[in-house]
Write a protein that holds these residues in place. Structure first.
Motif, PDB file in Angstrom:
ATOM      1  N   ALA A 172      27.694  60.252   3.558  1.00 19.91           N
ATOM      2  CA  ALA A 172      28.388  59.007   3.902  1.00 19.91           C
ATOM      3  C   ALA A 172      28.221  57.971   2.803  1.00 19.91           C
ATOM      4  O   ALA A 172      29.199  57.333   2.383  1.00 19.91           O
ATOM      5  CB  ALA A 172      27.867  58.463   5.228  1.00 19.91           C
ATOM      6  N   CYS A 173      26.994  57.815   2.316  1.00 17.53           N
ATOM      7  CA  CYS A 173      26.759  56.808   1.278  1.00 17.53           C
ATOM      8  C   CYS A 173      27.465  57.171  -0.021  1.00 17.53           C
ATOM      9  O   CYS A 173      28.091  56.320  -0.659  1.00 17.53           O
ATOM     10  CB  CYS A 173      25.264  56.638   1.038  1.00 17.53           C
ATOM     11  N   LEU A 174      27.386  58.428  -0.421  1.00 18.09           N
ATOM     12  CA  LEU A 174      28.028  58.832  -1.678  1.00 18.09           C
ATOM     13  C   LEU A 174      29.542  58.712  -1.604  1.00 18.09           C
ATOM     14  O   LEU A 174      30.178  58.213  -2.536  1.00 18.09           O
ATOM     15  CB  LEU A 174      27.624  60.255  -2.042  1.00 18.09           C
ATOM     16  N   VAL A 175      30.118  59.149  -0.490  1.00 15.45           N
ATOM     17  CA  VAL A 175      31.578  59.061  -0.346  1.00 15.45           C
ATOM     18  C   VAL A 175      32.039  57.611  -0.379  1.00 15.45           C
ATOM     19  O   VAL A 175      32.997  57.258  -1.076  1.00 15.45           O
ATOM     20  CB  VAL A 175      32.046  59.777   0.938  1.00 15.45           C
ATOM     21  N   LEU A 176      31.355  56.746   0.356  1.00 14.40           N
ATOM     22  CA  LEU A 176      31.779  55.349   0.413  1.00 14.40           C
ATOM     23  C   LEU A 176      31.518  54.617  -0.908  1.00 14.40           C
ATOM     24  O   LEU A 176      32.329  53.784  -1.322  1.00 14.40           O
ATOM     25  CB  LEU A 176      31.112  54.630   1.576  1.00 14.40           C
ATOM     26  N   LEU A 177      30.429  54.935  -1.596  1.00 19.15           N
ATOM     27  CA  LEU A 177      30.181  54.298  -2.893  1.00 19.15           C
ATOM     28  C   LEU A 177      31.185  54.764  -3.940  1.00 19.15           C
ATOM     29  O   LEU A 177      31.688  53.966  -4.745  1.00 19.15           O
ATOM     30  CB  LEU A 177      28.754  54.562  -3.359  1.00 19.15           C
ATOM     31  N   LEU A 178      31.505  56.059  -3.944  1.00 14.37           N
ATOM     32  CA  LEU A 178      32.517  56.549  -4.888  1.00 14.37           C
ATOM     33  C   LEU A 178      33.902  56.016  -4.538  1.00 14.37           C
ATOM     34  O   LEU A 178      34.701  55.717  -5.433  1.00 14.37           O
ATOM     35  CB  LEU A 178      32.516  58.074  -4.912  1.00 14.37           C
ATOM     36  N   ALA A 179      34.193  55.881  -3.243  1.00 15.37           N
ATOM     37  CA  ALA A 179      35.474  55.293  -2.839  1.00 15.37           C
ATOM     38  C   ALA A 179      35.553  53.830  -3.264  1.00 15.37           C
ATOM     39  O   ALA A 179      36.615  53.352  -3.680  1.00 15.37           O
ATOM     40  CB  ALA A 179      35.660  55.416  -1.332  1.00 15.37           C
ATOM     41  N   LEU A 193      37.579  46.729   0.649  1.00 13.05           N
ATOM     42  CA  LEU A 193      36.130  46.733   0.454  1.00 13.05           C
ATOM     43  C   LEU A 193      35.415  46.377   1.757  1.00 13.05           C
ATOM     44  O   LEU A 193      34.408  47.004   2.120  1.00 13.05           O
ATOM     45  CB  LEU A 193      35.742  45.753  -0.651  1.00 13.05           C
ATOM     46  N   ILE A 194      35.925  45.423   2.496  1.00  9.04           N
ATOM     47  CA  ILE A 194      35.343  45.070   3.796  1.00  9.04           C
ATOM     48  C   ILE A 194      35.461  46.257   4.759  1.00  9.04           C
ATOM     49  O   ILE A 194      34.524  46.545   5.516  1.00  9.04           O
ATOM     50  CB  ILE A 194      36.025  43.812   4.383  1.00  9.04           C
ATOM     51  N   LEU A 195      36.583  46.971   4.711  1.00  9.72           N
ATOM     52  CA  LEU A 195      36.754  48.155   5.556  1.00  9.72           C
ATOM     53  C   LEU A 195      35.716  49.223   5.207  1.00  9.72           C
ATOM     54  O   LEU A 195      35.134  49.845   6.108  1.00  9.72           O
ATOM     55  CB  LEU A 195      38.165  48.713   5.408  1.00  9.72           C
ATOM     56  N   PHE A 196      35.453  49.445   3.915  1.00 10.93           N
ATOM     57  CA  PHE A 196      34.428  50.404   3.507  1.00 10.93           C
ATOM     58  C   PHE A 196      33.058  49.991   4.039  1.00 10.93           C
ATOM     59  O   PHE A 196      32.279  50.826   4.495  1.00 10.93           O
ATOM     60  CB  PHE A 196      34.367  50.524   1.989  1.00 10.93           C
ATOM     61  N   LEU A 209      30.534  51.976   6.605  1.00  8.12           N
ATOM     62  CA  LEU A 209      29.126  52.257   6.354  1.00  8.12           C
ATOM     63  C   LEU A 209      28.253  51.756   7.503  1.00  8.12           C
ATOM     64  O   LEU A 209      27.299  52.437   7.904  1.00  8.12           O
ATOM     65  CB  LEU A 209      28.678  51.644   5.026  1.00  8.12           C
ATOM     66  N   MET A 210      28.566  50.599   8.041  1.00  5.08           N
ATOM     67  CA  MET A 210      27.806  50.101   9.190  1.00  5.08           C
ATOM     68  C   MET A 210      28.002  51.010  10.406  1.00  5.08           C
ATOM     69  O   MET A 210      27.062  51.229  11.181  1.00  5.08           O
ATOM     70  CB  MET A 210      28.210  48.663   9.515  1.00  5.08           C
ATOM     71  N   ALA A 211      29.204  51.554  10.575  1.00  5.19           N
ATOM     72  CA  ALA A 211      29.450  52.482  11.684  1.00  5.19           C
ATOM     73  C   ALA A 211      28.638  53.760  11.506  1.00  5.19           C
ATOM     74  O   ALA A 211      28.090  54.290  12.487  1.00  5.19           O
ATOM     75  CB  ALA A 211      30.938  52.803  11.775  1.00  5.19           C
ATOM     76  N   ALA A 219      20.677  47.782   1.133  1.00 10.64           N
ATOM     77  CA  ALA A 219      20.891  48.077  -0.289  1.00 10.64           C
ATOM     78  C   ALA A 219      22.210  48.813  -0.494  1.00 10.64           C
ATOM     79  O   ALA A 219      22.930  48.554  -1.472  1.00 10.64           O
ATOM     80  CB  ALA A 219      19.729  48.909  -0.833  1.00 10.64           C
ATOM     81  N   SER A 220      22.543  49.710   0.413  1.00 12.67           N
ATOM     82  CA  SER A 220      23.826  50.419   0.308  1.00 12.67           C
ATOM     83  C   SER A 220      24.999  49.470   0.490  1.00 12.67           C
ATOM     84  O   SER A 220      26.008  49.571  -0.225  1.00 12.67           O
ATOM     85  CB  SER A 220      23.897  51.536   1.351  1.00 12.67           C
ATOM     86  N   LEU A 221      24.874  48.544   1.448  1.00 17.52           N
ATOM     87  CA  LEU A 221      25.947  47.565   1.657  1.00 17.52           C
ATOM     88  C   LEU A 221      26.125  46.665   0.433  1.00 17.52           C
ATOM     89  O   LEU A 221      27.249  46.308   0.068  1.00 17.52           O
ATOM     90  CB  LEU A 221      25.664  46.708   2.887  1.00 17.52           C
ATOM     91  N   LEU A 222      25.031  46.287  -0.184  1.00 17.97           N
ATOM     92  CA  LEU A 222      25.112  45.426  -1.363  1.00 17.97           C
ATOM     93  C   LEU A 222      25.581  46.182  -2.603  1.00 17.97           C
ATOM     94  O   LEU A 222      26.114  45.571  -3.533  1.00 17.97           O
ATOM     95  CB  LEU A 222      23.759  44.766  -1.631  1.00 17.97           C
ATOM     96  N   ALA A 223      25.393  47.491  -2.618  1.00 19.81           N
ATOM     97  CA  ALA A 223      25.813  48.284  -3.771  1.00 19.81           C
ATOM     98  C   ALA A 223      27.329  48.489  -3.808  1.00 19.81           C
ATOM     99  O   ALA A 223      27.900  48.700  -4.884  1.00 19.81           O
ATOM    100  CB  ALA A 223      25.112  49.636  -3.770  1.00 19.81           C
ATOM    101  N   MET A 224      27.976  48.413  -2.669  1.00 19.58           N
ATOM    102  CA  MET A 224      29.417  48.671  -2.632  1.00 19.58           C
ATOM    103  C   MET A 224      30.231  47.654  -3.433  1.00 19.58           C
ATOM    104  O   MET A 224      31.085  48.061  -4.230  1.00 19.58           O
ATOM    105  CB  MET A 224      29.901  48.781  -1.198  1.00 19.58           C
TER     106      MET A 224
END
Length: 150
Positions: A23-30, A62-65, A69-71, A94-99
């Protein structure tokens, strides 16, 4: 996923670490790709009025991504492990801030690639606005001349 399990083990993720990692990798790459595409569309779009980032479709995506991630975090903690730890919270924040950071890195890379087209579009927009103002002013002067002939 030996390496990712070790990294996620630092944050005390013990069950279904592949769900968290994927989930984190897909959303960060997206997010990275979204920043690249947003700047590419700006370069290829022609002259447009510059708008602040918070009023663009890219910001909404970006807000949707981040909501996605929160979901994932909510699902993971409520369905998979049933508890929330302090290190988990640090990881998710940290993941939310990295996006947004990855978004702007992708955007900056594409800005460097398409800098000439982007600057050409900005110049074309300024010229278009100047031409409209000049035409409006010219029309107003003609109207004043017609009114003052009498």
């Amino acid at each position: 996923m030996g390496y990712l399990e070790h990294v996620l083990g630092v944050f005390k993720f013990t069950k279904d670490t592949d769900v968290v990692a994927a989930a984190c990798l897909v959303l960060l790459l997206a997010s990275f790709a979204g920043g690249m595409l947003a700047k590419m569309f700006q370069a290829m779009g022609g002259p447009k009025k510059p708008v602040p980032f918070m009023r663009t479709n890219g910001f909404r995506i970006l807000i949707l991504f981040e909501i996605c991630l929160m979901a994932v975090a909510f699902y993971y903690h409520m369905s998979v492990i049933g508890r929330v730890g302090g290190t988990h919270v640090v990881f998710w924040i940290a993941s939310l801030l990295a996006m947004p950071v990855t978004w702007f890195i992708g955007s900056a890379l594409m800005h460097l690639v398409f800098i000439s087209k982007i600057s050409k579009n900005e110049k074309a927009y300024r010229e278009m606005v100047a031409q409209r103002k000049y035409a409006k002013h010219k029309k107003m002067r003609e109207r004043i001349r017609e009114d003052t002939k009498d």
